[in-house]
Motif scaffolding. Structure first.
Motif: not given
Length: 279
Positions: A150-176
């Protein structure tokens, strides 16, 4: 018949009030744009619904553009939802900009960009994904369902994700939109809200949604590196004050820094995103 004729204007008035309230809560400036569009439609004698909708969208687009120009005078700047191939800080979805939920203070913008640059240098090509920020104007105006954006001082980031095989998924999130796909605690994990049944809370589990999301897991190396940078450089040079994640993830990632905290049982779960705030 007389009762029906009297009720119709009242119903229309109540409907307009509800639309204004909903648009204001969702976008901050949408309610004002709706009132201006409504007045213009009446002044121009327009009755067709689709034309009225088009007029509202034009006024809303104009108001959003004006908000982007005016927000710096109120101490906030927008994070861009338009990203190119070389951008390392991206907003997860255009919906955040369409709803005017992408505004932060200049200091927080600089922190976000510095974090993304660090992650791209440490792990070449890595994209850092931002989620909800704040509205463009007025300290204390709620960004629902968040309790503190409510004051411009908060921000959320997505976690960094990998697939079931352990490969990094660049820029991906689990939900849209980056939210509501939770990392469920394992048996024996710390559960600070176990046994509580608060009636006034935004800590929703959305159990019915969880099977719909892909089976990605948090990419521990990048996530740990981002949190380590935030609790060191972020604190020292950008005034970072707090980070919220769920205790079971804090423990799993081996984090002990006191800036990383639990947000409380009335706030939303934070095993789908990282919340940061600056002084």
């Amino acid at each position: 018949m007389t009762t029906s004729r009297k009720a119709s204007p009242v119903f229309r008035f109540v409907l307009h009030v509800l639309i204004v309230v909903i648009l204001t809560l969702l976008t901050q400036i949408g309610g004002l744009a709706y009132l201006i569009a409504l007045a213009a439609s009446r002044a121009w004698g327009i009755r067709r619904l689709l034309v009225k909708l088009a007029i509202f969208l034009v006024f809303y687009a104009g108001a959003s553009f004006a908000a982007g120009l005016a927000a710096p005078m109120f101490g906030r700047v927008p994070l861009s939802c338009i990203s190119g191939a070389t951008d390392r800080l991206v907003v997860r979805s255009p919906i955040y900009c369409l709803l005017n939920r992408n505004y932060v203070t200049p200091e927080l913008r600089d922190l976000a960009k510095a974090l993304a640059a660090h992650m791209a240098a440490e792990f070449p090509g890595t994209v850092t994904v931002a989620l909800d920020a704040n509205f463009p104007f007025v300290n204390g105006f709620p960004l629902l369902p968040h309790l503190s954006h409510a004051d411009g001082k908060k921000l959320d980031f997505a976690y960094y994700y990998k697939n079931a095989d352990g490969a990094f998924l660049n820029g991906a999130t689990r939900s849209p939109i980056g939210y509501f796909a939770f990392e469920e605690p394992a048996p024996g994990d710390e559960l600070p809200c176990e046994g509580r049944h608060d009636w006034l809370t935004t800590r929703w589990d959305f159990d019915a949604l969880q099977p719909l999301f892909p089976a990605y897991g948090i990419e521990e190396q990048r996530t740990s590196a981002a949190l380590a940078w935030l609790t060191s450089e972020g604190v020292a040079h950008f005034g970072l004050q707090k980070i919220f994640i769920e205790p079971h993830l804090k423990n799993a990632l081996g984090i002990t820094d006191s800036h990383v905290r639990f947000q409380g049982c009335r706030a939303a779960r934070h095993d789908d995103h990282i919340h940061i705030q600056v002084e």
